[in-house]
Design an enzyme around this catalytic site. Structure first.
Site, PDB file in Angstrom:
ATOM      1  N   GLU A  55     -16.802 -29.708  -2.767  1.00 20.46           N
ATOM      2  CA  GLU A  55     -17.370 -30.708  -3.670  1.00 20.46           C
ATOM      3  C   GLU A  55     -18.258 -31.696  -2.915  1.00 20.46           C
ATOM      4  OE1 GLU A  55     -12.930 -30.302  -4.857  1.00 20.46           O
ATOM      5  OE2 GLU A  55     -14.209 -29.817  -3.142  1.00 20.46           O
ATOM      6  N   CYS A  79      -8.978 -32.062  -4.039  1.00 21.82           N
ATOM      7  CA  CYS A  79      -7.828 -32.570  -3.297  1.00 21.82           C
ATOM      8  C   CYS A  79      -7.654 -34.073  -3.516  1.00 21.82           C
ATOM      9  CB  CYS A  79      -7.957 -32.248  -1.815  1.00 21.82           C
ATOM     10  SG  CYS A  79      -9.254 -33.154  -0.956  1.00 21.82           S
ATOM     11  N   ALA A 157      -0.614   5.985   1.265  1.00 23.16           N
ATOM     12  CA  ALA A 157      -1.300   7.098   0.625  1.00 23.16           C
ATOM     13  C   ALA A 157      -0.268   8.176   0.352  1.00 23.16           C
ATOM     14  CB  ALA A 157      -2.408   7.638   1.523  1.00 23.16           C
ATOM     15  N   ALA A 165       3.436  12.926   3.729  1.00 23.02           N
ATOM     16  CA  ALA A 165       3.071  13.926   4.725  1.00 23.02           C
ATOM     17  C   ALA A 165       3.701  15.252   4.349  1.00 23.02           C
ATOM     18  CB  ALA A 165       3.539  13.509   6.117  1.00 23.02           C
ATOM     19  N   TRP A 173      -5.868  14.878   6.213  1.00 21.23           N
ATOM     20  CA  TRP A 173      -6.007  13.681   5.394  1.00 21.23           C
ATOM     21  C   TRP A 173      -5.486  14.005   4.002  1.00 21.23           C
ATOM     22  CZ3 TRP A 173      -7.278   9.307   7.730  1.00 21.23           C
ATOM     23  CH2 TRP A 173      -7.972   9.372   8.934  1.00 21.23           C
ATOM     24  N   GLU A 269       0.521  -1.110   6.908  1.00 23.68           N
ATOM     25  CA  GLU A 269       0.018   0.249   6.788  1.00 23.68           C
ATOM     26  C   GLU A 269       0.832   1.218   7.656  1.00 23.68           C
ATOM     27  OE1 GLU A 269      -4.289   2.547   6.922  1.00 23.68           O
ATOM     28  OE2 GLU A 269      -4.221   0.416   7.369  1.00 23.68           O
ATOM     29  N   GLY A 271       3.555   3.370   7.689  1.00 29.47           N
ATOM     30  CA  GLY A 271       4.474   4.452   7.438  1.00 29.47           C
ATOM     31  C   GLY A 271       5.584   4.102   6.472  1.00 29.47           C
ATOM     32  N   PRO A 272       6.318   5.140   5.973  1.00 30.09           N
ATOM     33  CA  PRO A 272       7.332   4.930   4.931  1.00 30.09           C
ATOM     34  C   PRO A 272       8.454   3.976   5.322  1.00 30.09           C
ATOM     35  CG  PRO A 272       6.760   7.258   5.108  1.00 30.09           C
ATOM     36  CD  PRO A 272       6.100   6.575   6.265  1.00 30.09           C
ATOM     37  N   ALA A 277      10.820  -1.154   4.138  1.00 29.59           N
ATOM     38  CA  ALA A 277      11.515  -2.365   4.593  1.00 29.59           C
ATOM     39  C   ALA A 277      10.906  -3.613   3.975  1.00 29.59           C
ATOM     40  CB  ALA A 277      11.469  -2.441   6.116  1.00 29.59           C
TER      41      ALA A 277
END
Length: 347
Positions: A55, A79, A157, A165, A173, A269, A271-272, A277
């Site tokens: 602003e 603010c 993915a 996988a 891929w 990113e 892994g499972p 977790a």
């Protein structure tokens, strides 16, 4: 007083201006000052810690008195406190602005309350215009303010039947080039990228954000969680940023540490096991599931144990968007509510 089309367009412009500012300890904010007849008088955005807020940046481009009777369109509630700079609410009042439109309330205990101060001074205030779009710009900062930790996006993915996988462990891929390019853009928009040691040992990822073989300008800080050592020649050690390693399995402690380093958004990113977790601990603020039209079967599930033993305990999500990416489909979702969960997640 309802927001008119000119003011809506000004908010869209303010959101675009906000994105020009750097991610950091302060939110990205944009502002547009409109004359009483709707003409754009000035624009501004926050250029970083210690610089004028959006602003004030916009007001600084006007001659004294030029904002009298004007409307200020701002992406975040002005603010109401003095830090390195003075209160924006006071600056707008002193400039003679008669109307303020903003998208999101400031959640800060100290910085919030600007709308109330404006109204007390006789300024007309409208809140909530394009709030969802504004939230997307500063979701990391908002999470940091509300929860004291970075905003967490958990990505995976998967095949159409939910596998990450094939049974022999191969996964490159599952998705096509359009989906992979989208992942790299989202990596670049995050402050940090988080994986587990299992992913480092199995795939040796570089954890960079790329366009083809070229590095993008913005790179996330690589973070590796787990007790197994990372090899000295691992690709992650050649990342433009020095990687951070956490041996413990307490995900909240990891996030608190990252928050203390000024990291406001993380892209999980890894892994499972790691993804599960974060979900099980109630720490996934957003889920990105890239679904490929392929069937793999077998046991390599995209998610494993997330603490659900019956349908009544299912982690419910709200789908924000379905995004076609070549032959693949991206589901963007967020939890209906954050479940109560353990303060630790097994990695």
């Amino acid at each position: 007083m309802a927001v008119n089309e000119t003011e809506r367009q000004a908010m869209s412009r303010a959101l675009a201006l906000a994105a020009l500012g750097p991610r950091g300890v302060n939110p990205q904010v944009g502002a547009v000052i409109l004359s009483p007849d709707g003409a754009v008088l000035a624009e501004g955005w926050h250029h970083g810690a210690g610089t004028p807020h959006a602003e004030v940046d916009a007001l600084s481009k006007l001659a004294p008195g030029a904002a009298r009777g004007a409307t200020a369109v701002v992406t975040l509630e002005p603010c109401n406190h003095t830090g390195r700079t003075g209160p924006c609410a006071v600056a707008l009042i002193e400039a003679g602005v008669s109307r303020v439109i903003y998208a999101l309330d400031d959640p800060g205990a100290v910085s919030g309350g600007g709308a109330e101060r404006l109204r007390a001074a006789g300024v007309s205030v409208e809140a909530g215009e394009q709030a969802e779009a504004a939230h997307a710009v500063i979701d990391g900062w908002l999470t940091a303010q509300r929860l004291g930790r970075p905003h967490v996006t958990v990505k995976w993915a998967q095949s159409l039947d939910g596998r990450a996988a094939a049974d022999d462990g191969t996964s490159q891929w599952i998705t096509g080039p359009e989906a992979r390019a989208d992942v790299h853009r989202r990596r670049a928009a995050s402050d940090a990228i988080v994986v587990g040691t299992g992913t480092v040992l199995a795939d040796d990822p570089s954890l960079t954000a790329r366009d083809g073989d070229a590095l993008l300008a913005d790179q996330p800080v690589p973070v590796v969680i787990g007790s197994r050592p990372t090899p000295p020649d691992a690709a992650v050690r050649r990342h433009p940023h020095s990687p951070l390693f956490f041996e413990g399995h307490d995900l909240r402690a990891v996030l608190a540490d990252l928050h203390g380093r000024g990291i406001q958004s993380v892209f999980v990113e890894g892994g499972p096991t790691l993804a599960s977790a974060f979900v099980a601990a109630g720490l996934a603020d957003r889920v990105l599931a890239y679904v490929a039209p392929v069937l793999l079967g077998g046991s390599r599930l995209a998610l494993t144990d997330i603490g659900v033993s019956s349908i009544g305990e299912a982690r419910r999500l709200t789908i924000d968007e379905w995004v076609p990416l070549g032959a693949d489909l991206l589901a963007i979702a967020h939890p209906v509510s954050l479940p109560t969960a353990s303060t630790e997640g097994a990695v």
